[in-house]
Each structure stands twice: as C-alpha cells, then as structure tokens.
Design an enzyme around this catalytic site. Structure first.
Site, PDB file in Angstrom:
ATOM      1  N   LYS A  17      16.171 -20.601  -7.748  1.00 56.25           N
ATOM      2  CA  LYS A  17      16.821 -21.118  -6.180  1.00 56.25           C
ATOM      3  C   LYS A  17      16.907 -22.280  -6.073  1.00 56.25           C
ATOM      4  O   LYS A  17      16.240 -23.106  -6.765  1.00 56.25           O
ATOM      5  CB  LYS A  17      15.900 -20.076  -5.127  1.00 56.25           C
ATOM      6  CG  LYS A  17      14.373 -20.855  -5.003  1.00 56.25           C
ATOM      7  CD  LYS A  17      14.186 -22.121  -4.356  1.00 56.25           C
ATOM      8  CE  LYS A  17      13.011 -22.817  -4.832  1.00 56.25           C
ATOM      9  NZ  LYS A  17      13.122 -24.230  -4.304  1.00 56.25           N
ATOM     10  N   SER A  62      15.381 -27.683 -24.722  1.00 53.46           N
ATOM     11  CA  SER A  62      15.065 -28.808 -23.883  1.00 53.46           C
ATOM     12  C   SER A  62      15.255 -30.218 -24.983  1.00 53.46           C
ATOM     13  O   SER A  62      14.998 -29.990 -26.085  1.00 53.46           O
ATOM     14  CB  SER A  62      13.665 -28.939 -23.577  1.00 53.46           C
ATOM     15  OG  SER A  62      13.277 -30.057 -22.851  1.00 53.46           O
TER      16      SER A  62
END
Length: 336
Positions: free
Chosen positions: A93, A36
């Site tokens: 998703k 990150s």
C-alpha cells in the site's frame, strides 16, 4: 498440495521482517527468488535464486506470484509489468499515487486473468470483524463520527518516505491505513474530502496531516497521520449511545502484548466491554491470497476497492497542495 512459487521484488525491510516470514509460515509457499541491486540485503532472504534486475525475476516462468514493496512511485509501473508476465501480484500500500495509475493496474489484472491485491494486511486481523459485529449490534447506536490516527517517529533523514518524487508523505505512508479503515472497514462513503498538513520545507512532503471526510448525511470522519509523533495506531467509532475504540488497530503485532484491543464505552464514558485479540494478520493475508489463486476468485478487497482508495488519496493531496498557502491571521482571528 499445490505450492505457490513466490518472488520478491526488492529487498525492502518490510519484506524481510514481515511478509517473507509470513509466506514461510504457510505450507503452500516456496519463496523462490528475490530481485535486488543490493546483493548483501538480498542474501539475507536465503532464497534459491537472487536476481539483480526485476525483469529477470518477471521472466522466470517458475514464479507464480510476486510481492512488490518498492517505493510508492514505482508501484503501478512494476505491478503492471508483473501482471503482463502472468504473475499474480501482492502490492504494498498505497497501490497507486493517482486514479489513472490504479486504473492501469485494474486493466492489467483483468486482461491477464491474474489475482491482484493491495496489501492492507491489518484488515485480516480478527479484531476488525469483531468491531464490525459490535457496530452492527447497535451497542452505540448509528455512528455519527469516526476518528483514525496512525503516527510514528521517523528518525532517518534520508528515508524514502521523505522523498516527494518517490511518493513520500505521512498520509501515504501510514494515514492510508486510517483512510482504509474509515472507508473500507467501517463503510463511511465520503462526498467531500479535504486535507491540511505540516509540510517539510526540506523535502516537500507532509510530515503530519489530517484528512477530513464528510458523507451525504453530514457525518464527519477524521484521519490523522504523522511521521514525527509517538507510535499510536487506533480508530474510534462514536454514536449517540457511546463509542467503540480499536487500539493497536493497524500493528497489533508490535504492541507490548501482541494483541489488538477493543473498548466499548457508554454515553457516560463508562467501559462496558473490553476484549483482546491475538491473530496473525500477515499469514491470514497470504492465505487469503493463496485461496484466490487456487480457487480462481477475486480477493475480498479487490481492485474496485483500491480504486476508491486511490481516489480518496489523490483528492486528499490535491486539497493539501491547493491550500498549502494559508491566510495570515492576527491574534483576534482576523485576516491580516
């Protein structure tokens, strides 16, 4: 026992709050690294390694699998890159914004011999197996109508789910759960897909939308989603003898009592069955993924299923944008 070394691509809250804790509840996991650009958020994960760049994580040969909770528009790109590096991929998703993207993911998984799974974690909760059993028992007869709804209040103005370029929108964010439940869990196979919705004038995404699906038997399924309504998540299956309702269907873990609930009513609306279920859907998802890696098999929910989902979502949004200009009507319902 074999330990699977995991890397996490992004310090997203869903990773910190749900997926990484589930990984650590498994005795087959080492959460080895986070990548990150936000060092402060990455440090929360307390992993041995923090990478500033995603490429560094993918170049780490000790990492076996990666979890990718990036913005929707980045899913396909980084899933493909990860699999080309030989990593197994658990991808948030919706896996892809288009069928073309999902086909690229499937090709990468096949060509590199790795496990890929789209992270619809809710399906691993035991309440859905019970709902299927009840449906197949004939307690409501052959179903004729299905409804699914998932809504919540989004208060953050700058949230990525309001960003059109990042693949935002209510149906992609939470509506995909209902779409998944209708088509993949219940087995509704649509021949027609259409969607209408309320579009944010400031962001260009649907903040509330409803998808209508029709199958070859002319049965109808409704999937509604919203980022501006109270927190509700359920689906209902209706037949000539009654209905099966699954409450807290997608996030039972954050319901008041941490349980999913199934209610069966007869054709007069009388409750004839009520059951509650507690389960660890995130851990179950992780363990199924581990089984696939260690046993060399494909997930129960595989890339072919994800291709179907990508097709339904793409058709939904094509319909929404094609009908975004509505015909003005007068009070009598007549076209102006």
């Amino acid at each position: 026992m074999t330990k699977i070394h995991w890397g996490v691509m992004s310090a997203a809250n869903i990773a910190y709050d749900e997926l990484v804790p589930a990984l650590r509840r498994s005795d087959r996991t080492i959460v080895a690294a986070v990548a990150s650009r936000s060092k402060g958020k990455a440090e929360r994960f307390n992993t041995p390694i923090i990478y500033e760049r995603y490429e560094e994580l993918l170049d780490d040969s000790s990492i076996d699998a990666v979890y990718i909770p990036l913005p929707n528009s980045l899913h396909a790109e980084w899933a493909v890159k990860a699999m080309q590096k030989g990593k197994h991929v658990l991808l948030e998703k919706p896996a892809a914004l288009t069928v073309v993207e999902m086909e690229a993911i499937k090709t990468a998984a096949d060509e590199n011999g790795v496990v890929f799974m789209e992270a619809f974690m809710y399906q691993f909760h035991c309440q859905h197996k019970r709902a299927k059993e009840l449906l197949e028992s004939g307690i409501i007869g052959e179903y004729r109508h299905v409804k699914a709804h998932f809504s919540w209040m989004l208060d953050e103005v700058g949230d990525i789910r309001l960003n059109q370029e990042l693949g935002g929108g209510a149906m992609r964010d939470v509506g995909c759960y209902g779409l998944h439940a209708v088509t993949q869990m219940i087995g509704f196979t649509p021949t027609q897909v259409s969607m209408s919705g309320k579009m944010s004038p400031d962001h260009g995404v649907d903040t509330t939308s409803t998808c209508v699906l029709v199958d070859k038997q002319n049965r109808i399924a409704e999937v509604s989603a919203s980022m501006e309504l109270p927190f509700i998540n359920r689906y209902e299956i209706i037949g000539p003898k009654g209905s099966i309702t699954v409450d807290s269907a997608f996030r039972p873990d954050v319901s008041d009592d941490k349980h999913g609930k199934i209610t069966v009513q007869d054709d007069n609306g009388n409750v004839i069955l009520f059951e509650k279920f507690k389960d660890d859907q995130y851990l179950n998802q992780v363990e199924h993924f581990h089984d696939c890696i260690l046993e060399g098999k494909q997930p129960d929910y595989n890339t072919n299923h994800s291709l179907q989902m990508a097709r339904y979502l793409e058709k939904s949004y094509q319909s929404l944008h094609n009908h975004s200009v509505m015909t003005d009507m007068n009070e009598k319902g007549e076209q102006k």
